[in-house]
Write a protein that holds these residues in place. Structure first.
Motif, PDB file in Angstrom:
ATOM      1  N   PRO A   1       0.818  -1.220   0.000  1.00 21.21           N
ATOM      2  CA  PRO A   1       0.000   0.000   0.000  1.00 21.21           C
ATOM      3  C   PRO A   1       0.857   1.278   0.000  1.00 21.21           C
ATOM      4  O   PRO A   1       0.559   2.227  -0.726  1.00 21.21           O
ATOM      5  CB  PRO A   1      -0.821  -0.109   1.299  1.00 21.21           C
ATOM      6  N   ALA A   2       1.943   1.261   0.788  1.00 20.43           N
ATOM      7  CA  ALA A   2       2.784   2.465   0.868  1.00 20.43           C
ATOM      8  C   ALA A   2       3.478   2.723  -0.468  1.00 20.43           C
ATOM      9  O   ALA A   2       3.560   3.869  -0.943  1.00 20.43           O
ATOM     10  CB  ALA A   2       3.818   2.301   1.975  1.00 20.43           C
ATOM     11  N   VAL A   3       3.977   1.634  -1.099  1.00 19.41           N
ATOM     12  CA  VAL A   3       4.660   1.781  -2.397  1.00 19.41           C
ATOM     13  C   VAL A   3       3.678   2.333  -3.436  1.00 19.41           C
ATOM     14  O   VAL A   3       3.975   3.280  -4.167  1.00 19.41           O
ATOM     15  CB  VAL A   3       5.234   0.415  -2.853  1.00 19.41           C
ATOM     16  N   ASN A   4       2.467   1.757  -3.472  1.00 22.88           N
ATOM     17  CA  ASN A   4       1.482   2.231  -4.447  1.00 22.88           C
ATOM     18  C   ASN A   4       1.120   3.692  -4.197  1.00 22.88           C
ATOM     19  O   ASN A   4       0.969   4.465  -5.145  1.00 22.88           O
ATOM     20  CB  ASN A   4       0.221   1.367  -4.398  1.00 22.88           C
ATOM     21  N   ALA A   5       1.004   4.057  -2.938  1.00 20.77           N
ATOM     22  CA  ALA A   5       0.650   5.449  -2.633  1.00 20.77           C
ATOM     23  C   ALA A   5       1.746   6.388  -3.140  1.00 20.77           C
ATOM     24  O   ALA A   5       1.461   7.414  -3.771  1.00 20.77           O
ATOM     25  CB  ALA A   5       0.437   5.620  -1.132  1.00 20.77           C
ATOM     26  N   ILE A   6       3.005   6.019  -2.908  1.00 21.51           N
ATOM     27  CA  ILE A   6       4.120   6.883  -3.358  1.00 21.51           C
ATOM     28  C   ILE A   6       4.088   7.018  -4.880  1.00 21.51           C
ATOM     29  O   ILE A   6       4.154   8.112  -5.442  1.00 21.51           O
ATOM     30  CB  ILE A   6       5.481   6.309  -2.887  1.00 21.51           C
ATOM     31  N   VAL A   7       3.951   5.872  -5.564  1.00 20.83           N
ATOM     32  CA  VAL A   7       4.027   5.908  -7.032  1.00 20.83           C
ATOM     33  C   VAL A   7       2.811   6.636  -7.617  1.00 20.83           C
ATOM     34  O   VAL A   7       2.939   7.537  -8.459  1.00 20.83           O
ATOM     35  CB  VAL A   7       4.147   4.479  -7.606  1.00 20.83           C
ATOM     36  N   TYR A   8       1.612   6.267  -7.160  1.00 22.94           N
ATOM     37  CA  TYR A   8       0.416   6.845  -7.796  1.00 22.94           C
ATOM     38  C   TYR A   8       0.218   8.316  -7.416  1.00 22.94           C
ATOM     39  O   TYR A   8      -0.307   9.089  -8.220  1.00 22.94           O
ATOM     40  CB  TYR A   8      -0.817   5.999  -7.470  1.00 22.94           C
ATOM     41  N   ASP A   9       0.654   8.715  -6.217  1.00 19.39           N
ATOM     42  CA  ASP A   9       0.588  10.150  -5.895  1.00 19.39           C
ATOM     43  C   ASP A   9       1.518  10.934  -6.822  1.00 19.39           C
ATOM     44  O   ASP A   9       1.178  12.022  -7.288  1.00 19.39           O
ATOM     45  CB  ASP A   9       0.971  10.405  -4.426  1.00 19.39           C
ATOM     46  N   ALA A  10       2.695  10.368  -7.068  1.00 20.56           N
ATOM     47  CA  ALA A  10       3.629  11.043  -7.981  1.00 20.56           C
ATOM     48  C   ALA A  10       3.037  11.110  -9.381  1.00 20.56           C
ATOM     49  O   ALA A  10       3.126  12.134 -10.063  1.00 20.56           O
ATOM     50  CB  ALA A  10       4.970  10.313  -7.996  1.00 20.56           C
ATOM     51  N   VAL A  11       2.385  10.015  -9.811  1.00 24.59           N
ATOM     52  CA  VAL A  11       1.746  10.015 -11.138  1.00 24.59           C
ATOM     53  C   VAL A  11       0.724  11.152 -11.213  1.00 24.59           C
ATOM     54  O   VAL A  11       0.671  11.894 -12.204  1.00 24.59           O
ATOM     55  CB  VAL A  11       1.066   8.646 -11.410  1.00 24.59           C
TER      56      VAL A  11
END
Ligand code: FAD
Ligand code: ZN
Length: 470
Positions: free
Chosen positions: A406-416
């Protein structure tokens, strides 16, 4: 036996309604993450049979999951676990209905395997340019259902740009005869584009008319070491200017990704990767001659070396060498799977912003998870990265997924989002990205999408719960 199964047997024949035995090929997804249970696997052979199957299912209130080659990567091609959904396989609808060389079009049924369509075109001296690693088993219906991209998008576009007309069975079991080879037709709403990329949720594609192109006289492949993503973007600009429409592929691969290929497939010789953070793969398709293409490529690479946008480069000497270079690129997902579980992202941002996106996101991930390994590669020419995250060396992979996904996805998708990108560049939404879609699309966009779904499939029978929540 339920009355519906009896009706389906009457429509497509007993042998084409499968209810027991090993149905894993249809019920389990390519990634082996989702295993569903179908009420029946139904294999129609004609558009009329598809229409009759859909009508029967609509009367019974039974959901239908359309499937082609079952190579989809987002959990959208297989039935859920309820045992109540009909899995409609289009595999038997595999006829090429016609090829019009003067109009540069080909009309094919939905279950035609992509590679067989490429070969059909080639036999006529023509090119069908849709190309992806799953081409030996994916179907044109699935390619259109997901609006597949692949390796030639930089020149020819996604499946959508290659499609002129469709034949579709609607949720009510009617046939929309939209097969056309017209390049110009501004007569109202574009129904074709509604169905493309709708992942089986709005209608069943039974046939399509696709664009063809002249076969190039020569196709050359080059491999270059680049010192940074900024340099790779500069090299892409140079290639656009220098090769024009000849630029048919531009892929980027990070050093760690290439290292995984070298480690897990030691018979493959991976050039130049050890001394450089990224390598790029370029393809030049030329309509004059191989000599002309080679001259163009050599001038381009010389300029790149002089400018510092590349530090070293090789041009494949022959087709076998070119294939080996592409094979390295295509082996990255497999090498990554050999290395262990990982968290995948298929994202796009404007090409110009890719270097900053990666700098920022790489740093955030490394800060959050010391030792994290980034498997970054993809279609740089289209601004599309397969930006995947692998556990630290020797780490406990299942624990990594559980604790960090969840943390990895949040970092990547927030950046997207900050970089005005997309959370799914080419694989679609399915069930895998459905919840993310809710977070990343605007409320107005979601409202319009739900309105379209409701008006085309009011009973919510076509691939329910995919793309949008049921
Ligand atoms: P399926 O997996 O059977 O179905 C995919 C979706 O389309 C499902 O939602 C299904 O319900 C729907 N669908 C299928 N047929 C129909 C139909 N006739 N009418 C309506 N809906 C339908 N994708 C890319 O974009 N670019 C790539 O480079 C790429 N590389 C890949 C490499 C590998 C090794 C693999 C396994 C997959 C790759 N993909 C890629 C994923 C891609 O989505 C599929 O390979 C392909 O487009 C799906 O075709 P399919 O026939 O297997 O469809
Ligand atoms: Zn891809």
């Amino acid at each position: 036996m339920s009355p519906l199964i009896g009706t389906l047997r009457t429509i497509v024949g007993d042998a084409n309604v499968l209810t027991d035995g090993d149905l894993r090929a249809w019920e389990e997804d390519w990634r082996k993450r989702d295993r569903g249970k179908a009420l029946a696997v139904v294999r129609p052979a004609s558009t009329a049979q598809v229409a009759a199957v859909v009508k029967a299912c609509a009367r019974a209130g039974t959901a239908i999951v359309a499937q082609g080659g079952n190579t989809g990567l987002v959990g959208g091609s297989t039935p859920d676990g309820s045992g109540t959904q009909v899995l409609l396989s289009l595999q038997r609808m595999n006829q090429v209905r016609g090829l019009d060389a003067a109009n540069l079009t080909m009309t094919a049924e939905a279950g035609c395997i992509l590679q067989s369509l490429q070969e059909t075109a080639e036999k006529q001296g023509l090119l069908f340019p849709l190309s992806l690693a799953a081409e030996g088993s994916c179907t044109i219906g699935g390619n259109l259902g997901t609006n597949a991209g692949g390796t030639q998008v930089v020149r020819y576009g996604n499946a959508r740009e290659l499609c002129l007309g469709l034949e579709v069975v609607t949720a009510a079991g009617e046939v929309w005869e939209g097969l056309t080879g017209l390049r110009k037709d501004n007569t109202g709403y574009d129904l074709r584009d509604l169905f493309i990329g709708s992942e089986g949720t709005l209608g069943i594609i039974t046939a399509a008319t696709m664009k063809l192109y002249p076969l190039p006289a020569a196709t050359l492949t080059a491999w270059a070491a680049v010192p940074s993503l900024d340099a790779a973007v500069s090299l892409l600009g140079l290639a656009h200017r220098g090769l024009g429409a000849g630029l048919t592929g531009f892929e980027v691969m990070g050093r760690f990704a290439l290292g995984l290929v070298a480690k897990h497939f030691p018979t493959q010789r991976v050039p130049l990767y050890q001394e450089t953070p990224y390598c790029v793969l370029l393809e030049n398709s030329d309509h004059e001659s191989e000599l002309h293409a080679r001259g163009q490529f050599e001038r381009l690479l010389e300029t790149a070396l002089t400018q510092g946008w590349a530090t070293d480069a090789v041009v494949a000497e022959n087709i076998a060498q070119a294939r080996q270079l592409w094979h390295i690129r295509e082996s990255i997902p497999l090498a990554q799977a050999e290395e262990g579980l990982n968290i995948k992202h298929d994202i796009s941002v404007p090409v110009s912003r890719i270097p900053d996106f990666c700098r920022e996101t790489d740093a955030l991930l490394r800060q959050a998870i010391p030792g994290v390994r980034l498997v970054n590669f993809g279609h740089l020419g289209d601004g599309n990265l397969h930006y995947n995250v692998q556990a630290p060396e020797g780490g406990d992979m299942p624990a990594f997924l559980r604790d960090f996904e969840p943390a990895v996805n949040a970092i990547v998708y927030d950046a997207v989002s900050r970089y005005e990108g997309s959370i799914s560049a080419e694989h679609g939404v399915g069930t895998l990205k459905r919840d993310k879609l809710e977070q990343h699309k605007s409320p107005v966009a979601l409202k319009l999408m739900r309105a379209i779904k409701h008006s085309l499939d009011p009973q919510n029978l076509l691939n329910p719960g995919r793309v949008l929540k049921a």
